[in-house]
Design a protein around this motif. Structure first.
Motif, short mmCIF file in Angstrom:
data_model
loop_
_atom_site.label_atom_id
_atom_site.label_comp_id
_atom_site.label_asym_id
_atom_site.label_seq_id
_atom_site.Cartn_x
_atom_site.Cartn_y
_atom_site.Cartn_z
N VAL A 214 0.79 -1.09 0.01
CA VAL A 214 -0.15 0.04 0.14
C VAL A 214 0.91 1.35 -0.08
CG1 VAL A 214 -1.94 -1.13 1.08
CG2 VAL A 214 -0.35 0.07 2.61
N ALA A 215 2.04 1.15 0.14
CA ALA A 215 2.77 2.41 0.10
C ALA A 215 4.30 1.92 -0.06
CB ALA A 215 3.00 3.05 1.85
N VAL A 216 5.19 2.94 -0.89
CA VAL A 216 6.41 2.52 -1.21
C VAL A 216 7.15 3.97 -1.27
CG1 VAL A 216 8.01 2.20 -3.23
CG2 VAL A 216 6.16 0.64 -2.90
N ALA A 217 8.48 4.06 -0.35
CA ALA A 217 9.04 5.37 -0.38
C ALA A 217 10.20 5.31 -1.10
CB ALA A 217 9.20 5.56 1.35
N ASP A 218 10.53 6.63 -1.75
CA ASP A 218 11.94 6.66 -2.38
C ASP A 218 12.64 7.83 -1.86
OD1 ASP A 218 10.45 8.21 -4.07
OD2 ASP A 218 10.72 7.18 -5.79
N ILE A 219 13.60 8.31 -2.47
CA ILE A 219 14.04 9.49 -2.20
C ILE A 219 13.11 10.89 -2.57
CG2 ILE A 219 15.31 10.17 -4.49
CD1 ILE A 219 17.74 10.92 -2.87
N LYS A 220 12.02 10.62 -3.27
CA LYS A 220 11.36 11.70 -3.81
C LYS A 220 10.26 11.84 -2.81
CE LYS A 220 12.19 12.25 -8.72
NZ LYS A 220 11.53 12.15 -9.82
N GLY A 221 9.92 10.82 -2.06
CA GLY A 221 8.66 10.84 -1.07
C GLY A 221 8.14 9.55 -1.09
N THR A 222 6.94 9.28 -0.55
CA THR A 222 6.01 8.38 -0.57
C THR A 222 4.85 8.18 -1.37
OG1 THR A 222 6.40 8.05 1.92
CG2 THR A 222 4.80 6.78 1.22
N ILE A 223 4.82 6.88 -2.26
CA ILE A 223 3.71 6.81 -3.14
C ILE A 223 2.82 5.73 -2.37
CG2 ILE A 223 2.88 5.90 -5.33
CD1 ILE A 223 5.98 6.31 -6.23
N ALA A 224 1.50 6.09 -2.27
CA ALA A 224 0.52 5.41 -1.45
C ALA A 224 -0.81 5.12 -2.07
CB ALA A 224 0.43 5.96 -0.19
N ASN A 225 -1.53 3.89 -1.92
CA ASN A 225 -2.65 3.58 -2.22
C ASN A 225 -3.24 2.49 -1.44
OD1 ASN A 225 -4.99 2.70 -3.81
ND2 ASN A 225 -3.93 3.20 -5.81
N PRO A 226 -4.21 3.16 -0.64
CA PRO A 226 -4.97 1.85 0.25
C PRO A 226 -5.56 0.74 -0.27
CG PRO A 226 -6.18 3.93 0.16
CD PRO A 226 -4.90 4.04 -0.62
N ALA A 227 -5.69 0.85 -1.77
CA ALA A 227 -6.20 -0.42 -2.51
C ALA A 227 -5.20 -1.02 -3.25
CB ALA A 227 -7.26 0.24 -3.54
N GLY A 228 -4.03 -0.85 -2.96
CA GLY A 228 -2.75 -1.41 -3.29
C GLY A 228 -2.14 -0.81 -4.68
N LEU A 229 -0.95 -0.91 -4.67
CA LEU A 229 0.07 -0.13 -5.58
C LEU A 229 0.26 -1.29 -6.76
CD1 LEU A 229 2.66 1.68 -3.57
CD2 LEU A 229 0.92 3.00 -4.79
N ASP A 230 0.38 -0.94 -7.99
CA ASP A 230 0.73 -1.73 -9.30
C ASP A 230 2.38 -1.75 -8.87
OD1 ASP A 230 1.53 -2.99 -11.56
OD2 ASP A 230 -0.11 -1.80 -12.68
N VAL A 231 2.67 -2.85 -8.31
CA VAL A 231 4.18 -3.04 -7.88
C VAL A 231 5.11 -3.10 -9.19
CG1 VAL A 231 6.10 -4.52 -6.96
CG2 VAL A 231 3.97 -3.63 -5.64
N GLU A 232 4.56 -4.27 -10.09
CA GLU A 232 5.38 -4.19 -11.34
C GLU A 232 5.48 -3.08 -12.21
OE1 GLU A 232 6.72 -6.92 -12.28
OE2 GLU A 232 6.21 -8.07 -10.55
N SER A 233 4.42 -2.18 -12.36
CA SER A 233 4.59 -0.91 -13.09
C SER A 233 5.50 -0.12 -12.44
CB SER A 233 3.27 -0.16 -13.21
OG SER A 233 2.28 -0.89 -14.03
N LEU A 234 5.74 -0.01 -10.88
CA LEU A 234 6.52 0.90 -10.45
C LEU A 234 8.19 0.29 -10.57
CD1 LEU A 234 4.68 1.58 -7.01
CD2 LEU A 234 4.64 2.97 -9.18
N LEU A 235 8.31 -0.88 -10.55
CA LEU A 235 9.51 -1.55 -10.72
C LEU A 235 10.04 -1.15 -12.00
CD1 LEU A 235 9.15 -5.22 -9.31
CD2 LEU A 235 10.57 -3.27 -8.31
N ALA A 236 9.14 -1.31 -12.91
CA ALA A 236 9.68 -0.88 -14.45
C ALA A 236 9.86 0.65 -14.49
CB ALA A 236 8.52 -1.34 -15.47
#
Length: 392
Positions: A214-236
């Motif tokens: 539901v949340a991923v943080a990198d140097i620019k800040g946190t990306i969040a979605n309570p319904a779930g993030l599209d992890v594969e799209s973020l990895l790409a």
């Protein structure tokens, strides 16, 4: 706590920046531990990491394996890896440390440095390999080096096997804890700090197991979605430093401040970036049930005590993020071949056994998982020393 076997500080003659090497212990004359590069890196930090490596090696000791644990060590350079002069500084550091790398310290990627950068700099510094100190311990050096080289060429869905094994180990530790607590995977939400090699792979394996990131943080800040993030799209959409291109975000994804991952509504927090991320000041924001240390030393001891007092369990780095190091040696010594399915299956078995043993010991002794892991390592270290000795 015993002093390390070797501790040294190097000063770069061009920039004045500092570099460090700490060898905590030797087994058969050799030690193992990665090389990190970050602004603000200190000798105390590297000393703690080297001690942790000693424990990681001991925790993976299996007398049935060809892999014999090494001693623990760590290197560190006080520099931002994005600095234009970082690579040249790395080469000069490795030239200065060349006698140690040749004889007693095997090293590789860590925070701020990828393995390909370490390999390129090592070659420029005149080294045969960053792990050449272990070669005399191998039965067939040529076959072992070929096996490791072949393993590094293996990819799974576009990501190198070497980048996946650590996250696979972290994920298996999470799944083991959930299984012991009888918590369904599909009801478990995860927040990850750091989306580089370790954090990204952990998010991938947990998502594929049925958990929701539901949340991923990198140097620019946190990306969040309570319904779930599209992890594969973020990895790409990551760059070489694990920073996500925000153009890849979906309509339901929100951009939040960098520390928002701490207070995410999640059952599991995975700090997978810097050391000292959770302190006494910010630990009160955490509502998760588990903190899983994919990074080295992300939770300060005082913060861990406060978290434990209110029922938050910390799964410690010495167990959770130990699979990358172990995989290197399983491959080099010949316990696993250069095959993704074989390697990941071995990682899962080993990490489940190790995590299960740690949690059972903690329950039996009425201690924290970290104290249990340290107790197991303390029992194994004399056995290793008696069987193999410190020196050649």
């Amino acid at each position: 706590m015993a002093a390390p076997l070797l501790s040294l500080t190097w000063t770069d003659h061009i920039t004045g920046r500092k570099g460090f090497l700490v060898v905590d212990r030797l087994v058969r004359g050799v030690s193992s531990g990665g090389l990190r590069m970050r602004e603000g890196c200190t000798l105390d930090e590297v000393t703690g990491l080297a001690r942790g490596m000693t424990m990681k090696e001991a925790l993976h000791y299996d007398p049935e394996c060809r892999y014999v644990p090494l001693g623990g060590a760590k290197g560190g350079i006080d520099c931002d890896p994005r600095d234009p002069g970082a690579y040249d500084l790395l080469v000069r550091y490795l030239r200065a440390m060349r006698p140690y790398v040749e004889d007693l310290w095997t090293t590789g990627e860590d925070l701020g440095l990828s393995q390909d950068v370490v390999d390129r700099a090592a070659a420029e510094a005149g080294l045969v390999s960053s792990v050449q100190a272990v070669y005399p311990l191998l039965d067939d050096e040529a076959a072992a080096r070929r096996r490791l080289s072949d393993a590094f060429a293996v990819e799974v869905d576009g990501i190198g096997l070497a980048e996946l094994v650590g996250g696979c180990g972290v994920a298996e530790s999470v799944l083991t804890a959930l299984d012991r607590a009888a918590v369904p995977y599909w009801r478990t939400r995860v927040a990850v700090q750091g989306f580089g090699t370790m954090g990204g792979a952990t998010a991938r394996f947990l998502t594929r197991a049925g958990l929701t990131v539901v949340a991923v943080a990198d140097i620019k800040g946190t990306i969040a979605n309570p319904a779930g993030l599209d992890v594969e799209s973020l990895l790409a959409a990551r760059d070489a430093h694990g920073t996500v291109d925000r153009a890849a975000l979906r309509p339901g994804d929100r951009e939040l401040p960098g520390d928002a991952w701490l207070s995410a509504e999640a059952e599991v927090l995975v700090p997978a970036a810097v050391s000292y991320a959770v302190d006494t000041a910010n630990q009160g924001q955490i509502t998760a049930r588990w903190i899983v240390e994919a990074a080295n030393m992300p939770v300060l001891p005082e913060a861990e005590n406060l978290l434990a007092a209110r029922g938050v369990t910390v799964l410690p780095d010495v167990v959770v993020n130990s699979a990358t190091n172990a995989w290197w040696w399983w491959t080099l010594f010949g316990d696993v071949g250069p095959d993704a399915e074989e390697a990941l299956a071995h990682v899962r078995r080993a990490m489940r056994t190790l995590t299960e043993g740690m949690l059972a010991r903690a329950e039996r002794d009425g201690t924290t998982p970290r104290a249990a892991a340290h107790a197991i390592a303390a029992e194994r270290l004399p056995v290793i020393a008696d069987r193999y000795g410190w020196y050649r």
